[in-house]
Design a protein around this motif. Structure first.
Motif, PDB file in Angstrom:
ATOM      1  N   LEU A 118       0.838  -1.205   0.000  1.00 28.72           N
ATOM      2  CA  LEU A 118       0.000   0.000   0.000  1.00 28.72           C
ATOM      3  C   LEU A 118       0.870   1.252   0.000  1.00 28.72           C
ATOM      4  CD1 LEU A 118      -2.721  -1.145   2.558  1.00 28.72           C
ATOM      5  CD2 LEU A 118      -3.100  -0.653   0.124  1.00 28.72           C
ATOM      6  N   HIS A 125      -0.076   2.521 -10.103  1.00 27.43           N
ATOM      7  CA  HIS A 125      -0.829   1.749  -9.103  1.00 27.43           C
ATOM      8  C   HIS A 125      -1.276   2.707  -7.989  1.00 27.43           C
ATOM      9  CE1 HIS A 125       0.492  -2.127 -10.849  1.00 27.43           C
ATOM     10  NE2 HIS A 125       1.650  -1.493 -11.055  1.00 27.43           N
ATOM     11  N   ARG A 127      -3.789   2.877  -5.994  1.00 27.72           N
ATOM     12  CA  ARG A 127      -4.382   2.333  -4.765  1.00 27.72           C
ATOM     13  C   ARG A 127      -3.431   1.404  -4.013  1.00 27.72           C
ATOM     14  NH1 ARG A 127     -10.330   0.357  -6.671  1.00 27.72           N
ATOM     15  NH2 ARG A 127      -9.046  -0.876  -8.102  1.00 27.72           N
ATOM     16  N   ASN A 131      -2.718  -3.726  -6.677  1.00 31.56           N
ATOM     17  CA  ASN A 131      -4.030  -3.626  -6.036  1.00 31.56           C
ATOM     18  C   ASN A 131      -5.137  -3.240  -7.002  1.00 31.56           C
ATOM     19  OD1 ASN A 131      -5.841  -3.750  -3.899  1.00 31.56           O
ATOM     20  ND2 ASN A 131      -5.505  -1.613  -3.293  1.00 31.56           N
ATOM     21  N   SER A 133      -7.484  -5.032  -7.953  1.00 29.92           N
ATOM     22  CA  SER A 133      -8.740  -5.624  -7.481  1.00 29.92           C
ATOM     23  C   SER A 133      -9.325  -4.884  -6.280  1.00 29.92           C
ATOM     24  CB  SER A 133      -8.509  -7.083  -7.078  1.00 29.92           C
ATOM     25  OG  SER A 133      -7.610  -7.147  -5.977  1.00 29.92           O
ATOM     26  N   ASP A 134      -8.552  -3.983  -5.681  1.00 26.48           N
ATOM     27  CA  ASP A 134      -8.920  -3.302  -4.440  1.00 26.48           C
ATOM     28  C   ASP A 134      -9.088  -4.288  -3.284  1.00 26.48           C
ATOM     29  OD1 ASP A 134      -9.423  -1.024  -2.875  1.00 26.48           O
ATOM     30  OD2 ASP A 134     -11.593  -1.272  -3.083  1.00 26.48           O
ATOM     31  N   GLN A 135      -8.441  -5.442  -3.375  1.00 29.47           N
ATOM     32  CA  GLN A 135      -8.513  -6.438  -2.299  1.00 29.47           C
ATOM     33  C   GLN A 135      -7.278  -6.402  -1.396  1.00 29.47           C
ATOM     34  OE1 GLN A 135     -11.236  -8.587  -1.583  1.00 29.47           O
ATOM     35  NE2 GLN A 135     -12.072  -7.033  -2.953  1.00 29.47           N
ATOM     36  N   ARG A 138      -7.442  -6.068   2.466  1.00 28.98           N
ATOM     37  CA  ARG A 138      -8.773  -6.511   2.894  1.00 28.98           C
ATOM     38  C   ARG A 138      -8.761  -7.986   3.304  1.00 28.98           C
ATOM     39  NH1 ARG A 138     -12.801  -2.803   1.616  1.00 28.98           N
ATOM     40  NH2 ARG A 138     -12.245  -1.202   0.068  1.00 28.98           N
ATOM     41  N   ARG A 230      -9.699  -5.056   7.618  1.00 27.67           N
ATOM     42  CA  ARG A 230      -8.616  -4.664   6.715  1.00 27.67           C
ATOM     43  C   ARG A 230      -7.469  -3.920   7.387  1.00 27.67           C
ATOM     44  NH1 ARG A 230     -11.127  -0.004   2.817  1.00 27.67           N
ATOM     45  NH2 ARG A 230      -9.093  -0.388   1.858  1.00 27.67           N
ATOM     46  N   THR A 232      -4.949  -0.703   6.567  1.00 28.23           N
ATOM     47  CA  THR A 232      -4.757   0.494   5.749  1.00 28.23           C
ATOM     48  C   THR A 232      -3.533   1.242   6.260  1.00 28.23           C
ATOM     49  OG1 THR A 232      -6.254   1.798   7.150  1.00 28.23           O
ATOM     50  CG2 THR A 232      -7.217   0.729   5.219  1.00 28.23           C
TER      51      THR A 232
END
Length: 343
Positions: A118, A125, A127, A131, A133-135, A138, A230, A232
């Motif tokens: 992250l 990239h 996000r 990532n 998939s935005d997973q 998570r 998740r 972050t």
């Protein structure tokens, strides 16, 4: 040991099917260093065959393997297209440094691996690295766990290293509800000092008496994946939001196990369910799968988006099961290593 053999016999009489635990322990070497049965030490010489004593030591015997210690990796950098990692950026002795390579494998654990990727967000990239998939970050999972003390005032526990027995009678299905509940296994031999540390108001003499006549058990139930559970990174800090799940099943496992212990002749059964601060086999933040839309890495642990980036730790597990995932992680890492060696 005789005391554990007696417990095994008592469990069988209670209708349970105990089995020996698979452990990477050289018990003679362990006991040569110290006559302790507690299992939380990372290593006692070479008695516990952990990652350092086993695979890392073997790897460092190879001429093409080196280890950088005291370093903090802050991000991975990619080429302008974002399709290839070109460097790992880290700080050592207050100085920023870089390592370049053809292939990168991230294995910092479910929290730190997700945080690293992250933090590595860039124009390709935005996000976070890998990532799409935005997973990433998570589906964090952290086993539901409880310590149970089964006490028999008539029988002293004379074992030294007691963590050698388990049973899975309720793992796949509860006999009444049909739902899976989890695993039950012995803890390391709990001492009076350990009890006193966890219950400060308990008189020391009573803590010693309980420890002498108790068997400590570790109850584990599966935590379920949830995209809102998740990891972050906010203003450079790692933020954890764990959405606990499956507690009804865990509470039923506690009740079933308490009943087993009483049928096995332990009239006093005490429990303590661990809370959010207990780290119990964290996993799931870079889940593997065949669909790039719903997962971070492929079944070979390779990023769907970045061909030379692998994640080879508990992050990739799509479910947590209800046992220590170490052997599964090792198997997946070996599988990924075979793919890397052919690339």
């Amino acid at each position: 040991e005789p005391a554990i053999a007696a417990v095994r016999a008592r469990l069988k009489e209670a209708g349970i099917h105990p089995a020996s635990l698979p452990l990477a322990i050289d018990i003679n070497e362990w006991l040569r260093r110290a006559k302790t049965g507690w299992d939380a030490f990372p290593n006692t010489g070479s008695g516990k065959i952990d990652a350092e004593v086993g695979p890392l030591t073997a790897a460092l015997n190879s001429s093409n393997v080196s280890l950088v210690t005291g370093a903090s990796v802050v991000r991975l950098e990619t080429d302008p297209t974002g399709r290839k990692v070109t460097a790992a950026v880290f700080f050592k002795d207050g100085v920023e440094r870089r390592i370049s390579a053809g292939v990168f494998a991230v294995a910092a654990g479910a929290v730190q691996s997700a945080a690293l990727l992250l933090r590595s967000a860039n124009a390709a990239h935005p996000r976070g690295l890998a990532n799409g998939s935005d997973q990433l970050g998570r589906n964090f999972m952290n086993h539901n766990t409880t310590a149970m003390l089964a006490i028999d005032p008539r029988s002293a526990n004379t074992s030294v290293y007691q963590k050698t027995l388990a049973f899975n009678d309720f793992y796949n299905a509860d006999p009444e509800t049909g739902f899976p509940l989890g695993n039950v296994q012995l803890l390391g031999h709990i001492t009076g000092n350990i009890l006193k540390a966890n219950a400060p108001l308990l008189p020391r003499w009573l803590a010693g008496l309980i420890a002498r006549n108790c068997y400590g058990w570790f109850l584990t139930s599966e935590d379920l994946p949830n995209p809102e559970s998740r990891v972050t990174v906010q203003n450079g800090r790692i933020v954890m939001h764990w959405v606990r799940s499956n507690m009804r099943a865990h509470e039923l496992l506690i009740r079933r196990t308490r009943g087993v212990m009483r049928r096995a002749g332990f009239p006093i059964v005490l429990t303590r369910t661990f809370g959010r601060k207990t780290t119990s086999h964290q996993c799931g933040t870079a889940r593997l799968g065949s669909d790039p839309e719903t997962s971070v890495v492929s079944p070979d642990c390779r990023s769907h988006e970045i061909a030379n980036l692998y994640v080879t730790d508990a992050s990739v597990l799509p479910t947590s099961a209800a046992v220590n995932p170490a052997l599964t992680i090792a198997a997946l890492a070996i599988k990924a290593g075979a793919v890397i060696s052919r690339s």
